[in-house]
Design a protein around this motif. Structure first.
Motif, PDB file in Angstrom:
ATOM      1  N   GLY A  18      10.417  79.527 -38.518  1.00 42.49           N
ATOM      2  CA  GLY A  18      10.386  80.684 -39.414  1.00 42.49           C
ATOM      3  C   GLY A  18      10.374  81.994 -38.644  1.00 42.49           C
ATOM      4  N   SER A  21      13.828  82.646 -37.175  1.00 43.49           N
ATOM      5  CA  SER A  21      14.754  83.057 -38.234  1.00 43.49           C
ATOM      6  C   SER A  21      14.555  84.503 -38.612  1.00 43.49           C
ATOM      7  CB  SER A  21      14.554  82.156 -39.468  1.00 43.49           C
ATOM      8  OG  SER A  21      14.841  80.828 -39.154  1.00 43.49           O
ATOM      9  N   SER A  25      17.332  87.578 -38.120  1.00 41.52           N
ATOM     10  CA  SER A  25      17.820  88.253 -39.316  1.00 41.52           C
ATOM     11  C   SER A  25      17.893  89.778 -39.128  1.00 41.52           C
ATOM     12  CB  SER A  25      16.927  87.916 -40.513  1.00 41.52           C
ATOM     13  OG  SER A  25      15.650  88.431 -40.300  1.00 41.52           O
ATOM     14  N   ARG A  38      21.593  79.652 -36.576  1.00 41.86           N
ATOM     15  CA  ARG A  38      20.843  79.812 -37.837  1.00 41.86           C
ATOM     16  C   ARG A  38      21.102  78.626 -38.770  1.00 41.86           C
ATOM     17  NH1 ARG A  38      22.646  84.470 -39.243  1.00 41.86           N
ATOM     18  NH2 ARG A  38      20.886  85.745 -38.540  1.00 41.86           N
ATOM     19  N   ASN A  39      22.349  78.175 -38.861  1.00 39.89           N
ATOM     20  CA  ASN A  39      22.675  77.026 -39.735  1.00 39.89           C
ATOM     21  C   ASN A  39      21.988  75.742 -39.272  1.00 39.89           C
ATOM     22  OD1 ASN A  39      24.322  78.659 -41.314  1.00 39.89           O
ATOM     23  ND2 ASN A  39      26.188  78.174 -40.125  1.00 39.89           N
ATOM     24  N   GLU A  40      21.990  75.551 -37.932  1.00 41.05           N
ATOM     25  CA  GLU A  40      21.333  74.351 -37.397  1.00 41.05           C
ATOM     26  C   GLU A  40      19.829  74.383 -37.686  1.00 41.05           C
ATOM     27  OE1 GLU A  40      22.396  74.298 -33.317  1.00 41.05           O
ATOM     28  OE2 GLU A  40      24.441  73.550 -33.671  1.00 41.05           O
ATOM     29  N   ILE A  41      19.243  75.587 -37.579  1.00 40.31           N
ATOM     30  CA  ILE A  41      17.803  75.714 -37.869  1.00 40.31           C
ATOM     31  C   ILE A  41      17.518  75.383 -39.341  1.00 40.31           C
ATOM     32  CG2 ILE A  41      15.917  77.371 -38.065  1.00 40.31           C
ATOM     33  CD1 ILE A  41      17.003  78.735 -35.524  1.00 40.31           C
ATOM     34  N   ASN A  42      18.416  75.878 -40.251  1.00 47.52           N
ATOM     35  CA  ASN A  42      18.228  75.559 -41.680  1.00 47.52           C
ATOM     36  C   ASN A  42      18.316  74.061 -41.942  1.00 47.52           C
ATOM     37  OD1 ASN A  42      17.847  78.227 -42.423  1.00 47.52           O
ATOM     38  ND2 ASN A  42      20.048  78.590 -42.737  1.00 47.52           N
ATOM     39  N   GLU A  43      19.303  73.413 -41.260  1.00 48.08           N
ATOM     40  CA  GLU A  43      19.424  71.954 -41.434  1.00 48.08           C
ATOM     41  C   GLU A  43      18.180  71.243 -40.921  1.00 48.08           C
ATOM     42  OE1 GLU A  43      22.981  70.822 -39.456  1.00 48.08           O
ATOM     43  OE2 GLU A  43      24.320  71.758 -40.941  1.00 48.08           O
ATOM     44  N   ARG A  45      15.195  72.511 -40.759  1.00 42.92           N
ATOM     45  CA  ARG A  45      14.109  72.760 -41.716  1.00 42.92           C
ATOM     46  C   ARG A  45      14.172  71.771 -42.887  1.00 42.92           C
ATOM     47  NH1 ARG A  45      15.130  77.775 -42.999  1.00 42.92           N
ATOM     48  NH2 ARG A  45      13.600  78.797 -41.650  1.00 42.92           N
ATOM     49  N   GLN A  46      15.392  71.525 -43.413  1.00 41.79           N
ATOM     50  CA  GLN A  46      15.537  70.582 -44.531  1.00 41.79           C
ATOM     51  C   GLN A  46      15.119  69.171 -44.124  1.00 41.79           C
ATOM     52  OE1 GLN A  46      19.592  70.946 -45.797  1.00 41.79           O
ATOM     53  NE2 GLN A  46      19.333  73.030 -46.640  1.00 41.79           N
ATOM     54  N   ASN A  49      11.394  69.018 -43.937  1.00 36.75           N
ATOM     55  CA  ASN A  49      10.807  68.978 -45.286  1.00 36.75           C
ATOM     56  C   ASN A  49      10.899  67.583 -45.884  1.00 36.75           C
ATOM     57  OD1 ASN A  49      10.021  71.672 -45.315  1.00 36.75           O
ATOM     58  ND2 ASN A  49      11.989  72.379 -46.160  1.00 36.75           N
TER      59      ASN A  49
END
Length: 433
Positions: A18, A21, A25, A38-43, A45-46, A49
């Motif tokens: 977080g 990110s 930003s 950023r996209n890899e970090i979002n993936e 994170r998912q 979760n």
């Protein structure tokens, strides 16, 4: 503990992601490499979760499993405490029985070879009497199993119960009850629907006394329940009558009605065919039984039968019919019998019963004259008895009983005697388990 550490690491990693990110930003221009990161970090994170959710679900499942295990353990302990076990077929089984020692002192009369009631064949006065004899047996010792299997269509039940009263010499294993139940149906051997022992006054003698019936038959039975107080019971029974070449089973019907908690009435009927190689004849009978609790500690029982042509259901009667040399049925025996008694519960450990039974045959000359031995057929029989049971502790019962009875034969012995006496004392010790 391991689950807690993993959860802490996941939270820390999510916090770091977080922060990164948020920093990215604020970049004025989005570099392609930064956008890919950023996209890899979002993936990531998912994925984290999803892993966290799976761990929470596993923790809940583990907790539920442990709860169910405790419940099953408690259930198993409860089953063991109640005496239930499971058979190989998955049925619940309850084992029960007793160890029973009987002692009899025959003061006068009575056949020497048998213990328990034989009033219909007691020796006539002065003719081979067997007096002053002491007899004992443990043949009435009993073992039983009750079964129940839950199914999607309802419970299937059953019973197997044996004792050692088989054969003329006793000490031989025999089946008392062996049946299955499903819904309103019963198939197997149990108390006759026409001649149940429910209304016989209590006795120490394992066979009871004159006027009653101790009869178990193979049968198919159906019970129709009208309401909580009334039911009808119908049965096809094999009466095991050795004097008849059975072709059809006996049909019996019984109506039970409870007028109140203290008054119960049972009315019964029976019809059957008696058959020889050359002839057949219908036999029938009716019966009425009553149980009345005068007070919570005082109860009265009475049972009455009127039967024509049958000797297989009611105990101690004359043979049901007589034949000629060509196996033609000449005549049938018709009789009335009654037994009545009162039981008093004096306290938790002591109770006693006074009873009387009587049987009278129809004075049919044609039947009597066709008898090969008139001294073995009885004009009437009676017995009176009194007993006391004492239970010092719950599983043990000790009892003593005095009985006096008499039979009067249709024919006289060579010495002119027509009567014989049954005068004896019975004692019993029972351990129920």
């Amino acid at each position: 503990m391991k689950t807690h550490n993993k959860s802490l690491k996941v939270k820390t990693l999510l916090l770091a992601i977080g922060v990164c990110s948020a920093a990215m930003s604020h970049a004025k221009e989005a570099d392609p490499e930064i956008e890919q990161l950023r996209n890899e970090i979002n993936e990531l994170r998912q994925l984290l979760n999803q892993q966290s959710q799976q761990q929470q679900q596993q923790a809940v499942q583990l907790q539920n499993y442990q709860t169910e295990k405790v419940q099953l353990s408690n259930k198993d302990n409860a089953v063991q405490r109640s005496g239930l076990t499971l058979t190989k077929g998955g049925a619940e089984m309850t084992f029960y029985g007793n160890v029973r020692a009987d002692l009899q002192y025959q003061i006068e009369g009575g056949p020497a070879s048998r213990i328990y009631n034989q009033i219909s064949t007691v020796a006539l006065d002065g003719v081979s009497e067997n007096s002053d004899n002491l007899k004992s047996t443990l043949s009435a010792t009993r073992l039983g199993f009750d079964f129940k299997t839950p199914t999607t269509a309802g419970d299937v039940g059953g019973k197997v119960e044996v004792d050692f009263l088989g054969g003329s010499s006793l000490d031989t294993l025999r089946i008392r009850h062996a049946y299955l139940t499903y819904g309103n149906w019963l198939i197997g051997q149990t108390w006759s629907n026409f001649a149940p022992p429910d209304f016989m006054p209590e006795s120490i003698d394992a066979l009871g006394f004159v006027g009653g019936a101790v009869k178990r038959t193979p049968q198919v039975r159906y019970t129709q329940k009208l309401n909580a107080d009334t039911n009808f019971v119908y049965a096809l029974e094999d009466s095991k009558d050795a004097s008849s070449d059975m072709r059809l089973p006996a049909f019996t019907a019984r109506a039970n009605h409870k007028f109140s908690d203290s008054l119960l009435l049972s009315a019964r009927g029976m019809v059957t065919e008696k058959r020889t190689k050359a002839d057949e004849e219908a036999a029938w009978g009716v019966g009425v039984g009553v149980k009345y609790d005068v007070t919570p500690k005082t109860s009265i029982k009475a049972d009455y039968y009127h039967v024509n042509g049958d000797s297989s259901f009611v105990s101690w009667t004359n043979q049901g019919f007589v034949t000629d040399a060509n196996n033609q049925i000449l005549e049938t025996n018709e009789f009335d019998s009654i037994t009545v008694g009162i039981t008093q519960q004096f306290n938790e450990k002591l109770r006693g019963t006074l009873g009387y039974g009587y049987m009278k045959a129809d004075n049919n000359d044609r039947y009597i004259n066709a008898l090969a031995d008139k001294t073995k057929a009885n004009k009437d029989l009676w017995q009176a008895w009194g007993n006391v049971f004492y239970s010092p502790v719950k599983p043990i019962s000790l009892g003593v009983e005095y009985v006096f009875g008499e039979r009067e034969a249709f024919g006289a012995a060579p010495n002119g005697s027509k009567t014989g006496e049954d005068n004896r004392v019975n004692a019993v010790a029972i351990y129920n388990f």
